[in-house]
Design a protein around this motif. Structure first.
Motif, PDB file in Angstrom:
ATOM      1  N   ALA A 295       0.852  -1.197   0.000  1.00 32.45           N
ATOM      2  CA  ALA A 295       0.000   0.000   0.000  1.00 32.45           C
ATOM      3  C   ALA A 295       0.882   1.240   0.000  1.00 32.45           C
ATOM      4  CB  ALA A 295      -0.932  -0.008   1.214  1.00 32.45           C
ATOM      5  N   ILE A 296       1.759   1.312  -0.988  1.00 30.93           N
ATOM      6  CA  ILE A 296       2.718   2.404  -1.121  1.00 30.93           C
ATOM      7  C   ILE A 296       2.166   3.437  -2.100  1.00 30.93           C
ATOM      8  CG2 ILE A 296       5.074   3.007  -1.780  1.00 30.93           C
ATOM      9  CD1 ILE A 296       4.945   1.245   0.673  1.00 30.93           C
ATOM     10  N   GLY A 297       2.370   4.704  -1.800  1.00 27.38           N
ATOM     11  CA  GLY A 297       1.880   5.759  -2.674  1.00 27.38           C
ATOM     12  C   GLY A 297       2.534   5.733  -4.044  1.00 27.38           C
ATOM     13  N   THR A 298       1.778   6.169  -5.047  1.00 23.52           N
ATOM     14  CA  THR A 298       2.287   6.274  -6.418  1.00 23.52           C
ATOM     15  C   THR A 298       2.089   7.715  -6.882  1.00 23.52           C
ATOM     16  OG1 THR A 298       0.137   5.474  -7.220  1.00 23.52           O
ATOM     17  CG2 THR A 298       1.908   3.863  -7.019  1.00 23.52           C
ATOM     18  N   PRO A 299       2.973   8.618  -6.466  1.00 21.99           N
ATOM     19  CA  PRO A 299       2.789  10.045  -6.773  1.00 21.99           C
ATOM     20  C   PRO A 299       2.872  10.330  -8.265  1.00 21.99           C
ATOM     21  CG  PRO A 299       4.970   9.631  -5.863  1.00 21.99           C
ATOM     22  CD  PRO A 299       4.210   8.359  -5.717  1.00 21.99           C
ATOM     23  N   SER A 300       2.369  11.489  -8.641  1.00 22.43           N
ATOM     24  CA  SER A 300       2.335  11.871 -10.048  1.00 22.43           C
ATOM     25  C   SER A 300       3.665  12.466 -10.493  1.00 22.43           C
ATOM     26  CB  SER A 300       1.232  12.899 -10.295  1.00 22.43           C
ATOM     27  OG  SER A 300      -0.039  12.364 -10.017  1.00 22.43           O
ATOM     28  N   ASN A 301       4.068  12.123 -11.707  1.00 26.21           N
ATOM     29  CA  ASN A 301       5.171  12.804 -12.366  1.00 26.21           C
ATOM     30  C   ASN A 301       4.640  14.073 -13.031  1.00 26.21           C
ATOM     31  OD1 ASN A 301       7.258  10.829 -11.846  1.00 26.21           O
ATOM     32  ND2 ASN A 301       6.246   9.499 -13.338  1.00 26.21           N
ATOM     33  N   ALA A 302       5.539  14.869 -13.588  1.00 25.25           N
ATOM     34  CA  ALA A 302       5.140  16.139 -14.184  1.00 25.25           C
ATOM     35  C   ALA A 302       4.153  15.950 -15.338  1.00 25.25           C
ATOM     36  CB  ALA A 302       6.376  16.896 -14.668  1.00 25.25           C
ATOM     37  N   ASP A 303       4.248  14.835 -16.056  1.00 25.67           N
ATOM     38  CA  ASP A 303       3.360  14.598 -17.196  1.00 25.67           C
ATOM     39  C   ASP A 303       2.067  13.884 -16.813  1.00 25.67           C
ATOM     40  OD1 ASP A 303       4.313  12.077 -16.606  1.00 25.67           O
ATOM     41  OD2 ASP A 303       4.959  11.598 -18.652  1.00 25.67           O
ATOM     42  N   GLY A 304       1.841  13.699 -15.495  1.00 23.53           N
ATOM     43  CA  GLY A 304       0.630  13.035 -15.039  1.00 23.53           C
ATOM     44  C   GLY A 304       0.783  11.550 -14.822  1.00 23.53           C
ATOM     45  N   SER A 305       1.821  10.947 -15.390  1.00 23.69           N
ATOM     46  CA  SER A 305       2.059   9.518 -15.168  1.00 23.69           C
ATOM     47  C   SER A 305       2.437   9.285 -13.714  1.00 23.69           C
ATOM     48  CB  SER A 305       3.175   9.013 -16.093  1.00 23.69           C
ATOM     49  OG  SER A 305       4.404   9.673 -15.799  1.00 23.69           O
ATOM     50  N   ILE A 306       2.372   8.040 -13.269  1.00 25.73           N
ATOM     51  CA  ILE A 306       2.659   7.753 -11.867  1.00 25.73           C
ATOM     52  C   ILE A 306       4.098   7.287 -11.675  1.00 25.73           C
ATOM     53  CG2 ILE A 306       0.287   7.280 -11.183  1.00 25.73           C
ATOM     54  CD1 ILE A 306       0.879   4.302 -11.482  1.00 25.73           C
ATOM     55  N   ASP A 307       4.651   7.630 -10.540  1.00 26.47           N
ATOM     56  CA  ASP A 307       6.001   7.238 -10.161  1.00 26.47           C
ATOM     57  C   ASP A 307       5.917   5.937  -9.373  1.00 26.47           C
ATOM     58  OD1 ASP A 307       8.547   6.928  -9.180  1.00 26.47           O
ATOM     59  OD2 ASP A 307       8.691   8.923  -8.285  1.00 26.47           O
ATOM     60  N   LEU A 308       6.424   4.867  -9.953  1.00 32.90           N
ATOM     61  CA  LEU A 308       6.367   3.551  -9.313  1.00 32.90           C
ATOM     62  C   LEU A 308       7.603   3.252  -8.479  1.00 32.90           C
ATOM     63  CD1 LEU A 308       4.933   1.341 -12.221  1.00 32.90           C
ATOM     64  CD2 LEU A 308       3.728   2.129 -10.173  1.00 32.90           C
ATOM     65  N   GLY A 309       8.496   4.228  -8.333  1.00 34.43           N
ATOM     66  CA  GLY A 309       9.766   3.961  -7.647  1.00 34.43           C
ATOM     67  C   GLY A 309       9.599   3.422  -6.243  1.00 34.43           C
ATOM     68  N   GLY A 310       8.796   4.061  -5.432  1.00 34.87           N
ATOM     69  CA  GLY A 310       8.597   3.598  -4.061  1.00 34.87           C
ATOM     70  C   GLY A 310       7.925   2.251  -3.997  1.00 34.87           C
ATOM     71  N   LEU A 311       6.968   2.018  -4.883  1.00 34.74           N
ATOM     72  CA  LEU A 311       6.236   0.754  -4.878  1.00 34.74           C
ATOM     73  C   LEU A 311       7.099  -0.401  -5.351  1.00 34.74           C
ATOM     74  CD1 LEU A 311       3.657  -0.817  -4.466  1.00 34.74           C
ATOM     75  CD2 LEU A 311       2.845   0.009  -6.694  1.00 34.74           C
ATOM     76  N   THR A 312       7.877  -0.206  -6.413  1.00 34.22           N
ATOM     77  CA  THR A 312       8.745  -1.287  -6.878  1.00 34.22           C
ATOM     78  C   THR A 312       9.836  -1.589  -5.855  1.00 34.22           C
ATOM     79  OG1 THR A 312      10.042   0.310  -8.179  1.00 34.22           O
ATOM     80  CG2 THR A 312       8.305  -0.907  -9.330  1.00 34.22           C
TER      81      THR A 312
ATOM     82  N   ALA B  60      -3.285  10.099 -14.561  1.00 32.20           N
ATOM     83  CA  ALA B  60      -2.482   8.899 -14.813  1.00 32.20           C
ATOM     84  C   ALA B  60      -3.028   8.089 -15.980  1.00 32.20           C
ATOM     85  CB  ALA B  60      -2.431   8.035 -13.554  1.00 32.20           C
ATOM     86  N   ILE B  61      -4.345   7.909 -16.038  1.00 34.22           N
ATOM     87  CA  ILE B  61      -4.890   7.108 -17.134  1.00 34.22           C
ATOM     88  C   ILE B  61      -4.812   7.876 -18.447  1.00 34.22           C
ATOM     89  CG2 ILE B  61      -7.334   7.750 -16.964  1.00 34.22           C
ATOM     90  CD1 ILE B  61      -5.832   4.200 -17.419  1.00 34.22           C
ATOM     91  N   ARG B  62      -4.891   9.214 -18.399  1.00 32.66           N
ATOM     92  CA  ARG B  62      -4.682  10.012 -19.614  1.00 32.66           C
ATOM     93  C   ARG B  62      -3.252   9.833 -20.121  1.00 32.66           C
ATOM     94  NH1 ARG B  62      -5.278  15.586 -17.600  1.00 32.66           N
ATOM     95  NH2 ARG B  62      -5.193  16.358 -19.749  1.00 32.66           N
TER      96      ARG B  62
END
Length: 447
Positions: free
Chosen positions: A81-98, A284-286
């Motif tokens: 249950a780790i956060g997936t914050p937004s990158n500048a382009d709206g995509s999600i940052d999976l770094g913490g989750l991975t 993110a989905i966009r």
């Protein structure tokens, strides 16, 4: 069942407390020792009705918190249950989750090595509770398997998206509209069903369960939030049209809501949606759609309408008064009532617009003031300790969050004063929570 929950933010804390309340033995894992200490003291780091009560009830019993992954090898289910914050382009940052997935895999492998009596053939279910796009599932699975090394063949990844609303998360978890299990095997599905059995039983078995694959499960979460965000923007767009025609958008909404194809929920037009879920998930989905070569025109339009609502609120204020150098109250700082979350709150662009106009802004919220200080310091705006204090001497008030106490202000508006050149003080209501009354120039955003 023995459950480990990795990540003790909003979702993870609610998950841990509610699973403990359902009779499971839960270990919450977080890298922040202050969060861990608070949980072990029976306190959440967030404002969520009923959550502290559950923590206090089960801490030192079926619920504990730690910074270590030691509980993972013996868990029947491990949630991420780790956060997936937004990158500048709206995509999600999976770094913490991975990273958490890899450490979970390492813990499973280390547990097997450390205990020669452990059943090395036992399968381990790791469930992603975080919000991730379908392509992200493969990345998380790869990180989990990389961490597990030789134990990778007995580790299975599943997804179980959450549909919690801030302000009612505990009730939403305990009385779900649906459960979505994304798995690759009957074994994983059965394990998730067993985990949720107490919750389904408490609802007399009347909880729809969607059984699908991991990627489809996470897409359901995005589709769910994108649909609701679009519905809000559509009713706001219609509300803006109604305002131009001098028609009450709420009367129109009440009528169309009687159509069971439309439904009455999410038809309350106003200043727009905020929070951590709708804006982040729609973005993110966009972004994921564009990465896949598709332009999501309708979702783009939904975001554009939402982004424009605060400025429409300010335009209504401009039509009544020049607020340069004048005191203006902003009532409500949280993105919705029942929470102290100010992420993407509509109050932020409203305050920005007022500061650009040279107003002396005073804000008030029952619980979210301290969080808003991260956006606007006490040097930027004044913070009042009550709605009445915020209104005292203000030439205008903008109602951004529909806290019940704003509906009960009664005489509070009497302390306002008219701006120079104006006959009356101005109230622009973005949530239809204040009643029209003598002595103020009242403007509803879409009515």
């Amino acid at each position: 069942m023995r459950v480990t929950v990795v990540g003790s933010g909003y979702v993870g804390t609610t998950l841990s407390a509610c699973l403990a309340d359902a009779g499971h033995d839960v270990t919450a894992v977080d890298i922040d020792p202050d969060v861990v200490a608070a949980l072990n003291d029976g306190r959440a780091a967030i404002h969520e009705p009923g959550l502290d009560d559950l923590l206090a009830k089960h801490v030192d019993g079926s619920l504990r918190a730690t910074t270590a992954y030691d509980s993972v090898p013996d868990a029947d289910v491990t949630f991420l249950a780790i956060g997936t914050p937004s990158n500048a382009d709206g995509s999600i940052d999976l770094g913490g989750l991975t990273a958490a997935a890899e450490m979970t895999g390492e813990a499973i492998a280390a547990g097997s090595d450390a205990d020669p009596d452990r059943d090395t053939a036992a399968r381990h279910l790791v469930v992603v509770k975080s919000t991730v796009t379908p392509p992200g599932v493969a990345e998380i699975r790869a990180a989990l398997r990389a961490g597990a090394g030789e134990a990778a063949d007995r580790v299975e990844l599943a997804t179980n998206p959450e549909f919690l609303r801030e302000g009612s998360a505990v009730d939403d978890f305990q009385h779900p509209d649906k459960l979505v299990f994304g798995t690759d095997s009957a074994w994983a599905t059965e394990r998730l069903e067993s985990l949720y059995d107490p919750i389904v039983a408490a609802a007399d078995g009347d909880v729809p369960i969607v059984r699908t694959d991991p990627e489809t499960a996470v897409m359901i979460k995005y589709a769910n939030n994108a649909f609701l965000a679009s519905k809000i923007s559509l009713v706001n767009d219609l509300g803006n049209i109604c305002k131009r025609f001098g028609i009450d958008a709420y009367e129109v909404a009440d009528a169309i809501g009687l159509d069971d194809r439309i439904g009455a929920k999410f038809l309350r037009s106003g200043v727009g949606y905020g929070g951590s879920c709708f804006p982040k998930d729609v973005d993110a989905i966009r972004a994921a759609a564009r990465e896949a070569g598709y332009e999501p025109a309708l979702l783009d339009a939904a975001v554009a309408v939402n982004d424009g609502q605060p400025e429409r609120m300010l335009d209504l204020l401009d039509a009544h008064a020049d607020v340069a150098g004048e005191r203006v109250a902003v009532l409500g700082l949280a993105f919705k009532p029942g929470t102290d979350d100010v992420r993407n709150s509509r109050a932020i662009p409203v305050i920005d617009g007022l500061l650009e106009r040279g107003a002396n802004v005073v804000g008030y919220d029952p619980v979210a003031t301290e969080n808003m200080r991260e956006h606007f310091s006490g040097e930027d705006i004044e913070y009042a300790d009550s709605a009445a204090a915020a209104l005292d001497g203000a030439v205008a008030a903008l109602v951004v969050t529909d806290w019940d106490e704003f509906a009960a202000l009664d005489d509070g508006f009497d302390a306002m004063t008219a701006a120079p050149g104006s006959a009356e003080p101005v109230v622009v209501d973005g949530r239809r929570i204040v009643e029209r009354r003598d002595g103020i120039a009242y403007e509803g955003l879409t009515w």
